[in-house]
Design an enzyme around this catalytic site. Structure first.
Site, PDB file in Angstrom:
ATOM      1  N   CYS A   1       0.851  -1.212   0.000  1.00 30.42           N
ATOM      2  CA  CYS A   1       0.000   0.000   0.000  1.00 30.42           C
ATOM      3  C   CYS A   1       0.883   1.258   0.000  1.00 30.42           C
ATOM      4  O   CYS A   1       1.707   1.393  -0.884  1.00 30.42           O
ATOM      5  CB  CYS A   1      -0.957  -0.059   1.191  1.00 30.42           C
ATOM      6  SG  CYS A   1      -2.222   1.219   1.127  1.00 30.42           S
TER       7      CYS A   1
ATOM      8  N   ASP B   1      -9.671  -5.251  -5.613  1.00 30.31           N
ATOM      9  CA  ASP B   1      -9.261  -4.195  -4.681  1.00 30.31           C
ATOM     10  C   ASP B   1     -10.037  -2.908  -4.964  1.00 30.31           C
ATOM     11  O   ASP B   1      -9.916  -2.332  -6.053  1.00 30.31           O
ATOM     12  CB  ASP B   1      -7.747  -3.957  -4.849  1.00 30.31           C
ATOM     13  CG  ASP B   1      -7.163  -3.145  -3.721  1.00 30.31           C
ATOM     14  OD1 ASP B   1      -7.933  -2.485  -3.010  1.00 30.31           O
ATOM     15  OD2 ASP B   1      -5.930  -3.175  -3.565  1.00 30.31           O
TER      16      ASP B   1
ATOM     17  N   HIS C   1      -7.936  -5.684  -1.004  1.00 25.98           N
ATOM     18  CA  HIS C   1      -6.731  -4.943  -0.636  1.00 25.98           C
ATOM     19  C   HIS C   1      -5.943  -5.641   0.487  1.00 25.98           C
ATOM     20  O   HIS C   1      -4.719  -5.722   0.432  1.00 25.98           O
ATOM     21  CB  HIS C   1      -7.145  -3.541  -0.184  1.00 25.98           C
ATOM     22  CG  HIS C   1      -6.015  -2.583  -0.038  1.00 25.98           C
ATOM     23  ND1 HIS C   1      -5.290  -2.109  -1.099  1.00 25.98           N
ATOM     24  CD2 HIS C   1      -5.479  -2.001   1.062  1.00 25.98           C
ATOM     25  CE1 HIS C   1      -4.372  -1.269  -0.661  1.00 25.98           C
ATOM     26  NE2 HIS C   1      -4.463  -1.193   0.644  1.00 25.98           N
TER      27      HIS C   1
END
Lengths: 355, 196
Positions: free
Chosen positions: A143, A300, A329
């Site tokens: 991320c 995601d 995610h």
């Protein structure tokens, strides 16, 4: 005559369910239990080294550094025994290190990507190299951690980085139609300076609200109904408990970094355009030469695949791969299918490149 | 009866079961609608306006509270948040300088290790050679001693060996004499001390 015991059993069953529900909602699950030691600290940041379980002669000589996002706790990588990526990699013979950014306080409101990538990361990497005795290393960024590792890899291509692994990397912000966050933080509607003037750092609760509001029904209703439906299933309950412990453990994001994320990336897409300036240097993605594996979650909604895929055409790495996994995610690394798909693929890819 | 029910079916009886399918279908439809709703400009505008209003309305109160708090802390001679923040920043700077020094020390250690290593290796080689030489000398000495012993038992020795033997005897005699005089000296001293 017959109905009374049924009623009694039902009452007992509901009582048991309510007890379980109360326990998992009001308590924290035991998490991050893989043995580790702190080997370096700077401000709130800590570098952990996981205690190896494989003899040195059988271990991969190239150490692996895990870099997670700034606004969540990194123990999602070491959620619970038997369901921990860190535990899995340590057992596969990797020398695993984790960079925990810690919780920024009011004194950290000016911290930017510049500080994280050019002050904290190089120092932590130096320490890791000195402990492992290896001049080369692998980096795994997830991320926002993937943004930081990509910036680092582009600015310091000669620092010994051999392998770069990116998980759900939000790097390209050009496709605004598919990015709900980009819509919400558009300068027409969102005054980033006003928010930061009021709070200093971006509060964790606001970030959490933003992430959950992307799918409000799933996060605020279905998630709890799923738990209610499975209160008799200990496996589902324990998985839910540990995940809820992580989800509700919110931390703020340093003001300077939040401003860069919104202004430089979400609004102006400067990293992909080659205009991002970090510590006085332009981040040129074509300077990234390390072997690259980017793991993309097909489902995601926080970082859609369109944000991660374009990187492959921008970098100079000869050895590069995009691996698409079904899942969301977080689910691709911490979900029930992670140990069947994502983890073994990462291990297979990295093992060949860590000798 | 109830036991029979729980053992026959995989899950215990749940009176809500018939409604579950209906509920899930409704939630699925609602989830789609809500996801579309939050992903619209109207939602972005509304949420932005709400946040903006909240911040604007709370700003005067926040500023007043901050000023009052600052005055109270000054009156009580207590450090303000700004003071603590300043200190924390200085600590971080110090930590960075310490980390730089740690890096320099690591570098120096590496360099010293690199330069000392060849010297240590040479020293080890020399020690090894010396040990081997001493062993050889010991062996030669032992051989000579053996020959001497044989010489005394045999009457006819070669002239050269006889000379060596004689010389070694003379040396041994000198050593013995000197040992005797050395051991006798302290006795003399004690005798003198006693006379005094």
């Amino acid at each position: 005559m017959v109905e009374a015991p049924v009623m009694k059993d039902q009452a007992e069953l509901y009582e048991k369910r309510l007890r379980t529900l109360n326990r998992v909602i009001t308590t924290k699950a035991p998490i991050a239990q893989t043995p580790k030691e702190v080997v370096w600290t700077l401000n709130k940041a800590k570098l952990y080294r996981y205690i190896p379980v494989v003899p040195k002669e059988k271990r991969h000589p190239v150490p692996l550094l895990l870099v997670f996002a700034l606004m969540n706790r990194p123990y999602i990588l070491d959620l619970r025994p038997g369901h921990s990526f860190v535990e899995f990699m340590v057992k596969q013979g990797y020398d695993v290190y984790l960079l925990d950014w810690g919780v920024p306080g009011p004194e950290d409101k000016n911290l930017k990507f510049d500080d994280y990538t050019m002050e904290y990361m190089p120092r932590a990497i130096r320490k890791m190299k000195s402990i492992s005795g290896s001049e080369e290393f692998s980096l795994l960024g997830w991320c926002i951690g993937a943004i930081l590792t990509t910036i680092y890899a582009s600015l310091r291509p000669d620092d010994g980085l051999r392998n770069l692994l990116l998980l759900t990397a939000p790097l390209d912000f050009s496709n605004k139609e598919d990015l709900t966050f980009a819509r919400w933080t558009d300068e027409k509607y969102f005054d980033v300076d006003k928010v930061l003037a009021a709070f200093g750092n971006m509060p964790g609760e606001m970030i959490d609200y933003g992430a959950k509001a992307l799918k409000p029904v799933e996060n605020y209703i279905s998630n709890y109904l799923k738990l209610w439906d499975n209160l008799d299933n200990p496996q589902v309950v324990e998985a839910w408990h540990s995940m809820n412990t992580w989800v509700t453990d919110n931390i703020p994001l340093a003001g300077g970094a939040f401003r860069q994320l919104i202004v430089d990336l979400y609004r102006n897409n400067r990293l992909m355009k080659g205009e991002l300036m970090i510590a006085g240097q332009r981040v040129d993605l074509s300077k990234l030469r390390a072997n690259l594996l980017t793991v993309i979650a097909k489902g995601d909604h926080i970082t859609p695949p369109c944000q991660s895929e374009p990187l492959l055409s921008k970098i100079s790495s000869k050895d590069k791969e995009a691996y698409h996994v079904p899942g969301g995610h977080i689910g691709i690394m911490a979900g029930s299918g992670a140990h069947k798909h994502t983890w073994p693929h990462i291990d297979n890819w990295l093992a060949k490149r860590s000798e | 009866m109830s036991e029979g029910q729980t053992t026959n079916s995989s899950k215990p009886y749940d009176p809500m079961e018939p409604f579950r399918g209906m509920r899930d279908a409704y939630l699925e439809a609602m989830a789609k609608t809500m996801t579309d709703a939050v992903n619209s400009d109207a939602y972005a505008q509304a949420s932005g306006a709400m946040l903006d209003n909240t911040l604007s309305m709370s700003a005067p109160f926040r500023e007043a509270l901050e000023k009052t708090m600052l005055q109270v802390l000054q009156q009580l001679s207590l450090p303000s948040r700004q003071d603590i923040v300043g200190l924390a920043e200085r600590f971080t700077n110090l930590e960075m300088r310490l980390d730089d020094m740690d890096a320099s020390l690591d570098g120096l250690e590496g360099k010293v290790q690199k330069s000392i290593l060849p010297l240590l290796q040479q020293l080890l080689m020399l020690t090894d050679t010396l040990t081997r030489l001493i062993k050889r000398m010991d062996a030669v000495e032992a051989k000579l001693g053996l020959q001497n012993a044989r010489g005394t038992s045999q009457s006819a020795l070669p002239a050269k060996a006889a000379k060596v033997q004689a010389a070694s005897r003379v040396n041994a005699g000198t050593r013995k004499r000197s040992a005797v005089t050395k051991s006798a000296q302290p006795k003399k001293r004690t005798a003198r001390k006693g006379a005094r």
